[in-house]
Motif scaffolding. Structure first.
Motif, PDB file in Angstrom:
ATOM      1  N   PRO A   1     -20.454 -28.334 -52.627  1.00  0.00           N
ATOM      2  CA  PRO A   1     -19.970 -29.637 -53.084  1.00  0.00           C
ATOM      3  C   PRO A   1     -19.072 -30.368 -52.084  1.00  0.00           C
ATOM      4  O   PRO A   1     -18.848 -31.575 -52.233  1.00  0.00           O
ATOM      5  N   ASP A   2     -18.553 -29.674 -51.082  1.00  0.00           N
ATOM      6  CA  ASP A   2     -17.574 -30.268 -50.175  1.00  0.00           C
ATOM      7  C   ASP A   2     -18.197 -30.578 -48.822  1.00  0.00           C
ATOM      8  O   ASP A   2     -19.103 -29.886 -48.361  1.00  0.00           O
ATOM      9  N   ALA A   3     -17.675 -31.626 -48.173  1.00  0.00           N
ATOM     10  CA  ALA A   3     -18.166 -32.011 -46.858  1.00  0.00           C
ATOM     11  C   ALA A   3     -17.853 -30.929 -45.834  1.00  0.00           C
ATOM     12  O   ALA A   3     -16.910 -30.146 -45.992  1.00  0.00           O
TER      13      ALA A   3
ATOM     14  N   ARG B   1     -20.391 -12.532 -46.446  1.00  0.00           N
ATOM     15  CA  ARG B   1     -19.899 -13.797 -45.913  1.00  0.00           C
ATOM     16  C   ARG B   1     -20.782 -14.927 -46.439  1.00  0.00           C
ATOM     17  O   ARG B   1     -22.011 -14.897 -46.277  1.00  0.00           O
ATOM     18  N   VAL B   2     -20.171 -15.909 -47.049  1.00  0.00           N
ATOM     19  CA  VAL B   2     -20.906 -17.018 -47.657  1.00  0.00           C
ATOM     20  C   VAL B   2     -20.453 -18.324 -47.011  1.00  0.00           C
ATOM     21  O   VAL B   2     -19.265 -18.652 -47.007  1.00  0.00           O
ATOM     22  N   TYR B   3     -21.404 -19.065 -46.464  1.00  0.00           N
ATOM     23  CA  TYR B   3     -21.155 -20.379 -45.889  1.00  0.00           C
ATOM     24  C   TYR B   3     -21.734 -21.429 -46.842  1.00  0.00           C
ATOM     25  O   TYR B   3     -22.856 -21.276 -47.336  1.00  0.00           O
ATOM     26  N   ARG B   4     -20.965 -22.491 -47.065  1.00  0.00           N
ATOM     27  CA  ARG B   4     -21.453 -23.592 -47.902  1.00  0.00           C
ATOM     28  C   ARG B   4     -21.371 -24.878 -47.091  1.00  0.00           C
ATOM     29  O   ARG B   4     -20.307 -25.228 -46.565  1.00  0.00           O
ATOM     30  N   ALA B   5     -22.495 -25.572 -47.021  1.00  0.00           N
ATOM     31  CA  ALA B   5     -22.595 -26.787 -46.215  1.00  0.00           C
ATOM     32  C   ALA B   5     -22.670 -28.009 -47.119  1.00  0.00           C
ATOM     33  O   ALA B   5     -23.456 -28.043 -48.078  1.00  0.00           O
ATOM     34  N   GLY B   6     -21.851 -29.001 -46.817  1.00  0.00           N
ATOM     35  CA  GLY B   6     -21.925 -30.253 -47.566  1.00  0.00           C
ATOM     36  C   GLY B   6     -23.264 -30.931 -47.324  1.00  0.00           C
ATOM     37  O   GLY B   6     -23.705 -31.095 -46.183  1.00  0.00           O
TER      38      GLY B   6
END
Length: 421
Positions: free
Chosen positions: A43-45, A56-61
């Motif tokens: 949800p975030d930029a 390890r978890v990466y989240r991409a806007g």
């Protein structure tokens, strides 16, 4: 083995069974000594990093008109624009590139590409990393991933879907191995010319439902029979058909519905339902819900890629009424662990419900046989064995020739860390 999993979402953001199974794979392979990371949209930029259960978890806007994990249905033009951008989302490549540089994986396991688009394949190939693609749905044939429109299953791609997927089959030539969560979904996608050079496998999703193997509780005496539905509340899932068929029966029974959907569609379903007969519960854990119903109904109108809820019901000794769509017949066998019906015969659902209402002996026999019928689908370690074997074979035997799209020239995003949760 260093593994990067790519998917549209990752828990706590759960769009369906793909996220449940992906978490099992990521955490299970990490426990087995693999070095696992996950890349999903968030949800975030920018690019955020955190650690969940040692993964390890990466989240991409998401670089699109909106983030697609929402209960609010955007307008038609916004949805069309979103899918146009998702044909080949060049701007999402930089996130893939950044995580590949950080993680340096031996192999990438690509799952649902919604939001990422096939541009992710090109970026992974440009890095010289082999790709294993897992098919959870029909996204590669249909932007909505369902091949379901105007209340009907699409027997072939419409002109709009062909336009939206004009380059996809060719791009799939760079995939080294493809895994279908059912025979149906693998054969359906491959029949359109996809994955010409890939090794092909079927690995059914596994469930950890009723791990303690608790026996079903005795039905309350003189209480209504409880039919249940659990899952996404959407048109293709057949929930409106279920409500209509159930309410047409003059029987002493209740219909319990668990799950969520787009808010406007939920409102339509609730307006259709008689609150004296039908109860909406919102989100419920599958095991808890299965202990509160007598029969599960999976009334899918579309070609369900697999149908993990049917496995979860059987694991809890609950017989299932399911449609003969997609991968569901790979789980439910008529008169063994449930009954099959067909949307092409609209009253077949009501007949199946009436049959199990009237014939308590049949209902109890199907329930007794249900767990044994899905026992292989409850073995998570077997699923991990199968995935590990496929990944090893892919690393040992595949050399992919490809002509990837050129990388964009956007700067590589930095990574923001978050605390372990």
């Amino acid at each position: 083995m260093k593994i990067l999993f790519l998917n549209a979402f990752y828990p706590p953001h759960i769009g369906g069974g793909a996220e449940v199974v992906l978490r099992q794979l990521a955490e299970g392979l990490q426990r087995r000594g693999c070095d696992v990371a996950v890349l999903a949209t968030g949800p975030d930029a920018g690019l955020q990093q955190q650690v969940q259960q040692n993964v390890r978890v990466y989240r991409a806007g998401l670089h699109n008109l909106y983030w697609h994990y929402t209960q609010q249905r955007p307008g038609r033009l916004a949805r069309m624009g979103w899918h146009l951008l998702d044909r080949y989302n060049q701007r999402m490549r930089r996130y893939v590139r950044a995580v590949l540089a950080l993680e340096r994986p031996d192999i990438v396991v690509s799952n649902n590409l919604t939001g990422w688009s096939i541009s992710a394949w090109d970026e992974i190939s440009a890095a010289g990393v082999p790709i294993v693609q897992v098919l959870h749905d029909l996204y590669l044939l249909c932007p909505k991933d369902t091949m379901f429109n105007h209340g009907k299953v699409c027997t072939q791609q419409c002109g709009q879907c062909r336009f939206m997927r004009i380059r996809h089959a060719g791009a799939s030539a760079q995939v080294a191995a493809v895994i279908g969560v059912s025979r149906f979904v693998l054969e359906r996608v491959a029949s359109h010319g996809y994955f010409p050079h890939a090794s092909r496998y079927v690995v059914h999703n596994r469930s950890e439902a009723n791990a303690e193997q608790r026996a079903p509780a005795a039905r309350p005496v003189n209480q209504p029979l409880r039919f249940g539905y659990i899952g996404t509340l959407s048109e293709n899932k057949g929930v409106a058909w279920l409500i209509e068929q159930f309410q047409a029966l003059a029987i002493d029974a209740r219909l319990e519905i668990a799950g969520r959907g787009k808010l406007d569609y939920e409102a339509r379903l609730k307006a259709l339902a008689d609150p004296g007969k039908v109860t909406f519960h919102g989100y419920r854990k599958a095991d808890d819900f299965m202990r509160e119903i007598d029969v599960l109904v999976v009334p899918s109108l579309w070609d369900e890629p697999f149908g993990l809820v049917a496995v979860e019901a059987c694991a809890n000794h609950v017989p299932v009424i399911a449609t003969q769509r997609g991968g569901l017949p790979e789980i439910i066998q008529d008169n063994l662990n449930g009954l099959l019906c067909s949307p092409h015969e609209p009253h077949s659902l009501a007949i199946a419900m009436l049959w199990l209402y009237l014939d308590a002996d049949l209902r109890e026999r199907l329930g007794r046989q249900a767990r044994a019928s899905v026992e292989p689908l409850l073995d998570r370690e077997r699923m991990l064995d199968e995935y590990q074997s496929i990944l090893r074979k892919t690393l040992q035997g595949k050399s992919i020739r490809h002509e990837p799209e050129p990388a964009d020239h956007c700067p590589t995003p930095s990574v923001a860390s978050a605390r372990d949760r």
